[in-house]
Design a protein around this motif. Structure first.
Motif, PDB file in Angstrom:
ATOM      1  N   ARG A  52      94.629  89.303 -33.596  1.00 26.16           N
ATOM      2  CA  ARG A  52      93.314  89.431 -33.130  1.00 26.16           C
ATOM      3  C   ARG A  52      92.437  88.313 -33.481  1.00 26.16           C
ATOM      4  O   ARG A  52      91.822  87.691 -32.626  1.00 26.16           O
ATOM      5  CB  ARG A  52      92.654  90.809 -33.547  1.00 26.16           C
ATOM      6  CG  ARG A  52      91.655  91.031 -32.913  1.00 26.16           C
ATOM      7  CD  ARG A  52      90.951  92.518 -33.640  1.00 26.16           C
ATOM      8  NE  ARG A  52      90.990  92.489 -35.010  1.00 26.16           N
ATOM      9  CZ  ARG A  52      89.928  92.093 -35.630  1.00 26.16           C
ATOM     10  NH1 ARG A  52      88.952  91.336 -35.369  1.00 26.16           N
ATOM     11  NH2 ARG A  52      89.965  92.245 -37.117  1.00 26.16           N
ATOM     12  N   LYS A 122      87.885  89.021 -27.471  1.00 30.10           N
ATOM     13  CA  LYS A 122      86.537  88.685 -27.395  1.00 30.10           C
ATOM     14  C   LYS A 122      86.608  87.281 -27.860  1.00 30.10           C
ATOM     15  O   LYS A 122      87.758  86.715 -27.867  1.00 30.10           O
ATOM     16  CB  LYS A 122      86.118  89.422 -28.733  1.00 30.10           C
ATOM     17  CG  LYS A 122      85.813  90.799 -28.263  1.00 30.10           C
ATOM     18  CD  LYS A 122      85.197  91.576 -29.528  1.00 30.10           C
ATOM     19  CE  LYS A 122      84.830  92.996 -29.115  1.00 30.10           C
ATOM     20  NZ  LYS A 122      85.981  93.743 -29.256  1.00 30.10           N
ATOM     21  N   THR A 125      80.251  85.468 -29.754  1.00 33.27           N
ATOM     22  CA  THR A 125      78.883  85.771 -29.073  1.00 33.27           C
ATOM     23  C   THR A 125      78.151  84.355 -28.462  1.00 33.27           C
ATOM     24  O   THR A 125      77.407  84.251 -27.487  1.00 33.27           O
ATOM     25  CB  THR A 125      77.989  86.707 -29.788  1.00 33.27           C
ATOM     26  OG1 THR A 125      78.013  86.049 -31.016  1.00 33.27           O
ATOM     27  CG2 THR A 125      78.402  88.059 -29.435  1.00 33.27           C
ATOM     28  N   ALA A 148      79.921  77.997 -38.363  1.00 34.11           N
ATOM     29  CA  ALA A 148      81.236  77.928 -38.390  1.00 34.11           C
ATOM     30  C   ALA A 148      81.978  77.658 -39.534  1.00 34.11           C
ATOM     31  O   ALA A 148      82.782  78.168 -40.226  1.00 34.11           O
ATOM     32  CB  ALA A 148      81.715  77.175 -37.027  1.00 34.11           C
ATOM     33  N   ASN A 151      81.784  80.166 -42.343  1.00 34.87           N
ATOM     34  CA  ASN A 151      82.848  81.081 -42.171  1.00 34.87           C
ATOM     35  C   ASN A 151      84.188  80.587 -42.339  1.00 34.87           C
ATOM     36  O   ASN A 151      85.019  81.237 -43.029  1.00 34.87           O
ATOM     37  CB  ASN A 151      82.674  81.501 -40.794  1.00 34.87           C
ATOM     38  CG  ASN A 151      83.875  82.237 -40.076  1.00 34.87           C
ATOM     39  OD1 ASN A 151      84.648  81.947 -39.912  1.00 34.87           O
ATOM     40  ND2 ASN A 151      83.400  83.667 -40.220  1.00 34.87           N
ATOM     41  N   SER A 221      80.944  96.858 -40.073  1.00 37.94           N
ATOM     42  CA  SER A 221      81.986  96.014 -39.915  1.00 37.94           C
ATOM     43  C   SER A 221      83.490  96.819 -40.161  1.00 37.94           C
ATOM     44  O   SER A 221      83.740  96.627 -41.016  1.00 37.94           O
ATOM     45  CB  SER A 221      82.019  94.847 -40.639  1.00 37.94           C
ATOM     46  OG  SER A 221      83.091  94.054 -40.819  1.00 37.94           O
ATOM     47  N   ASN A 223      86.520  96.127 -39.684  1.00 40.96           N
ATOM     48  CA  ASN A 223      87.632  95.282 -39.928  1.00 40.96           C
ATOM     49  C   ASN A 223      87.672  94.853 -41.437  1.00 40.96           C
ATOM     50  O   ASN A 223      88.658  94.404 -41.941  1.00 40.96           O
ATOM     51  CB  ASN A 223      88.073  94.369 -38.867  1.00 40.96           C
ATOM     52  CG  ASN A 223      88.115  94.768 -37.407  1.00 40.96           C
ATOM     53  OD1 ASN A 223      89.127  95.556 -37.319  1.00 40.96           O
ATOM     54  ND2 ASN A 223      87.401  94.445 -36.550  1.00 40.96           N
ATOM     55  N   LYS A 233      90.330  87.733 -44.834  1.00 39.04           N
ATOM     56  CA  LYS A 233      88.764  87.346 -45.063  1.00 39.04           C
ATOM     57  C   LYS A 233      88.640  87.195 -46.570  1.00 39.04           C
ATOM     58  O   LYS A 233      88.901  88.185 -47.245  1.00 39.04           O
ATOM     59  CB  LYS A 233      88.022  88.105 -44.487  1.00 39.04           C
ATOM     60  CG  LYS A 233      87.560  88.188 -42.949  1.00 39.04           C
ATOM     61  CD  LYS A 233      86.870  89.515 -42.160  1.00 39.04           C
ATOM     62  CE  LYS A 233      85.484  89.229 -42.273  1.00 39.04           C
ATOM     63  NZ  LYS A 233      84.615  90.289 -41.244  1.00 39.04           N
ATOM     64  N   ASN A 237      80.884  89.463 -43.884  1.00 42.34           N
ATOM     65  CA  ASN A 237      79.907  88.811 -42.971  1.00 42.34           C
ATOM     66  C   ASN A 237      78.586  88.760 -43.646  1.00 42.34           C
ATOM     67  O   ASN A 237      78.010  87.627 -43.345  1.00 42.34           O
ATOM     68  CB  ASN A 237      79.875  89.918 -41.921  1.00 42.34           C
ATOM     69  CG  ASN A 237      81.148  90.282 -41.060  1.00 42.34           C
ATOM     70  OD1 ASN A 237      82.351  89.562 -41.562  1.00 42.34           O
ATOM     71  ND2 ASN A 237      81.208  91.053 -39.940  1.00 42.34           N
TER      72      ASN A 237
HETATM   73  N1  BYC Z   1      81.048  87.468 -31.461  1.00 41.41           N
HETATM   74  O1  BYC Z   1      84.898  94.047 -38.129  1.00 41.41           O
HETATM   75  P1  BYC Z   1      84.108  92.836 -37.699  1.00 41.41           P
HETATM   76  C1  BYC Z   1      83.362  77.631 -33.579  1.00 41.41           C
HETATM   77  C2  BYC Z   1      83.718  91.527 -33.261  1.00 41.41           C
HETATM   78  S1  BYC Z   1      84.062  78.894 -32.744  1.00 41.41           S
HETATM   79  C3  BYC Z   1      82.090  88.301 -30.881  1.00 41.41           C
HETATM   80  O2  BYC Z   1      83.098  92.494 -38.623  1.00 41.41           O
HETATM   81  P2  BYC Z   1      86.151  90.855 -38.068  1.00 41.41           P
HETATM   82  C4  BYC Z   1      82.788  76.370 -32.495  1.00 41.41           C
HETATM   83  C5  BYC Z   1      84.765  91.638 -33.837  1.00 41.41           C
HETATM   84  O3  BYC Z   1      85.872  90.677 -33.250  1.00 41.41           O
HETATM   85  C6  BYC Z   1      83.534  80.151 -34.163  1.00 41.41           C
HETATM   86  N2  BYC Z   1      82.622  89.417 -31.445  1.00 41.41           N
HETATM   87  O4  BYC Z   1      85.248  91.879 -37.349  1.00 41.41           O
HETATM   88  C7  BYC Z   1      83.631  76.318 -31.445  1.00 41.41           C
HETATM   89  C8  BYC Z   1      85.208  93.056 -33.723  1.00 41.41           C
HETATM   90  O5  BYC Z   1      85.977  93.426 -32.678  1.00 41.41           O
HETATM   91  P3  BYC Z   1      87.312  93.510 -32.227  1.00 41.41           P
HETATM   92  C9  BYC Z   1      84.396  81.322 -34.025  1.00 41.41           C
HETATM   93  C10 BYC Z   1      82.428  89.578 -32.748  1.00 41.41           C
HETATM   94  O6  BYC Z   1      87.249  90.166 -37.422  1.00 41.41           O
HETATM   95  C11 BYC Z   1      83.237  75.230 -30.511  1.00 41.41           C
HETATM   96  C12 BYC Z   1      84.135  93.645 -34.106  1.00 41.41           C
HETATM   97  O7  BYC Z   1      82.982  92.851 -33.539  1.00 41.41           O
HETATM   98  N3  BYC Z   1      84.904  81.605 -35.508  1.00 41.41           N
HETATM   99  O8  BYC Z   1      83.185  77.546 -34.405  1.00 41.41           O
HETATM  100  O9  BYC Z   1      86.505  91.358 -39.597  1.00 41.41           O
HETATM  101  C13 BYC Z   1      81.857  74.515 -30.792  1.00 41.41           C
HETATM  102  C14 BYC Z   1      83.517  94.162 -35.351  1.00 41.41           C
HETATM  103  O10 BYC Z   1      83.330  93.118 -36.074  1.00 41.41           O
HETATM  104  C15 BYC Z   1      81.587  88.655 -33.409  1.00 41.41           C
HETATM  105  C16 BYC Z   1      85.622  82.617 -35.699  1.00 41.41           C
HETATM  106  O11 BYC Z   1      86.327  83.132 -34.956  1.00 41.41           O
HETATM  107  C17 BYC Z   1      80.744  87.431 -32.628  1.00 41.41           C
HETATM  108  N4  BYC Z   1      80.110  86.678 -33.204  1.00 41.41           N
HETATM  109  O12 BYC Z   1      85.012  89.744 -38.429  1.00 41.41           O
HETATM  110  C18 BYC Z   1      81.328  74.851 -32.039  1.00 41.41           C
HETATM  111  C19 BYC Z   1      86.058  82.636 -37.187  1.00 41.41           C
HETATM  112  N5  BYC Z   1      81.615  89.299 -34.579  1.00 41.41           N
HETATM  113  O13 BYC Z   1      88.154  92.408 -32.691  1.00 41.41           O
HETATM  114  C20 BYC Z   1      81.733  75.707 -32.976  1.00 41.41           C
HETATM  115  C21 BYC Z   1      87.390  83.545 -37.385  1.00 41.41           C
HETATM  116  C22 BYC Z   1      82.329  90.239 -34.652  1.00 41.41           C
HETATM  117  O14 BYC Z   1      87.913  94.535 -33.419  1.00 41.41           O
HETATM  118  N6  BYC Z   1      86.732  85.101 -37.348  1.00 41.41           N
HETATM  119  N7  BYC Z   1      82.681  90.356 -33.492  1.00 41.41           N
HETATM  120  O15 BYC Z   1      87.691  94.110 -31.023  1.00 41.41           O
HETATM  121  C23 BYC Z   1      86.213  85.561 -38.237  1.00 41.41           C
HETATM  122  O16 BYC Z   1      85.961  85.152 -39.433  1.00 41.41           O
HETATM  123  C24 BYC Z   1      85.966  87.183 -38.012  1.00 41.41           C
HETATM  124  O17 BYC Z   1      86.797  87.493 -37.080  1.00 41.41           O
HETATM  125  C25 BYC Z   1      84.444  87.615 -37.631  1.00 41.41           C
HETATM  126  C26 BYC Z   1      84.395  88.992 -37.525  1.00 41.41           C
HETATM  127  C27 BYC Z   1      83.536  87.348 -38.764  1.00 41.41           C
HETATM  128  C28 BYC Z   1      83.915  86.779 -36.453  1.00 41.41           C
END
Ligand code: BYC
Length: 328
Positions: A52, A122, A125, A148, A151, A221, A223, A233, A237
């Protein structure tokens, strides 16, 4: 196409071992900060959480190419055009490392792309907002890539090896992206009154969406707790959001600009900035796919996929011929 040998490995292998023993060994490795690798046993929920997060991260990278790609033909100089082209290409590369990392968990590229195009998966945003002026391109590099990096630096120590290793290169490239964005804004912030106004306008529109990128607040949050326990993680957040604000406010001031938050104030006791309330209604609406450019982004992605069908077919035909030759 794109199927890897790893997908053929039964992820729940090791039938000879007691399930509790497998769980204990997995937990012990995570607790010791050892990487979990594709062929290692892992709980199904850990695998699903990683697919995911990593696939959504990959989707964000390739959807993230669209708002900046809009400006390649309109960059104000050849130098800026070359930089922007390289940056957009880097984002495509990040998507590819991440899709490959997710494939090692048994998810196919087609499944992931289908989930994106059908709206099931997703993506960040932040990419549902329009890029109205050239200053927006600077603001994306500086604020969006800056968020980014905040994070992703901890994700270099995430517990799944292929994801952690992909993050090392991604973070290096994002640092360059952030600097080029800030550099473009420094030039404009020292330019004409009109250019200065464009910088402030871009900051006004990108500030809040950038700080929403970190996701819902910790108490909302669902997850986070499990992902932190599994060391997927490494920071929450809100912790990352606070770090980003603390690091970025002085950069806004250095540009001679204002942060669009009337409640922003340095808190001596906490050693951090206090900041105003985020508009969570807007955040969840954008997550639901109601962002200002959501429809346009998905149409562009579907078109790119359809237009690329002949490339995938040609790659398949080439591979089939290569195998035939190798067999002969
Ligand atoms: N947008 O329990 P949570 C980049 C969703 S690309 C949309 O806190 P989690 C770049 C979340 O998925 C940057 N949805 O979730 C590229 C969850 O829904 P599901 C991308 C969001 O996973 C091109 C629900 O809300 N970076 O840098 O523990 C040009 C509840 O949230 C968002 C990453 O993906 C959001 N903003 O934490 C320039 C980093 N926030 O999936 C730049 C990796 C939350 O349960 N990902 N949701 O249906 C992560 O670190 C984590 O997945 C998150 C969310 C911090 C984003």
């Amino acid at each position: 196409m794109y199927t890897t040998e790893l997908q053929k490995v039964d992820p729940q292998q090791a039938p000879s071992r007691d399930p509790q023993e497998l769980v204990d060994a997995f937990e012990a490795r995570v607790a010791a900060d050892a990487f979990i690798e594709p062929k290692d046993w892992m709980p199904e929920a850990y695998r699903r959480t990683l697919i995911r997060q990593i696939s959504q991260h990959a989707h964000s990278e390739i959807v993230g190419m669209l708002p900046e790609g809009n400006w390649i033909t309109r960059a104000p100089s050849l130098k800026r055009k070359a930089i922007l082209l390289a940056k957009v290409q880097d984002e495509g590369g990040h998507g590819l490392y991440l899709y490959s990392a997710a494939e090692t968990l048994g998810s196919s590229r087609e499944e992931m792309i289908d989930a994106l195009h059908s709206g099931k998966a997703k993506y960040s945003t932040i990419f549902n907002y329009p890029t109205l002026t050239w200053a927006d391109i600077g603001a994306i590099g500086w604020l969006v890539d800056g968020a980014a990096i905040m994070n992703q630096v901890p994700l270099q120590r995430t517990s799944y090896g292929p994801y952690a290793r992909a993050m090392v290169r991604v973070c290096k490239e994002e640092s360059f992206h952030q600097r080029q964005g800030y550099d473009a804004l420094i030039v404009m912030a020292n330019g004409t009154d009109e250019q200065k106004a464009m910088v402030q306008d871009a900051i006004d529109r990108w500030w809040w969406p950038a700080i929403m990128m970190f996701g819902p607040s910790d108490d909302n949050s669902p997850n986070s707790a499990q992902s932190i326990r599994w060391r997927i993680k490494r920071e929450t957040n809100d912790e990352l959001r606070q770090k980003f604000i603390d690091a970025t406010v002085p950069q806004v001031l250095l540009l001679g600009m204002k942060v669009p938050d009337a409640d922003l104030k340095w808190n001596e006791e906490r050693g951090h900035y206090d900041y105003g309330a985020l508009d969570w209604e807007e955040f969840y609406a954008v997550v639901r796919g109601e962002g200002p450019t959501a429809k346009e982004r998905m149409e562009a992605r579907r078109k790119a996929w359809d237009d690329g069908a002949w490339v995938r077919e040609a790659a398949d035909a080439y591979e089939a011929r290569r195998r035939l030759k190798a067999a002969a």
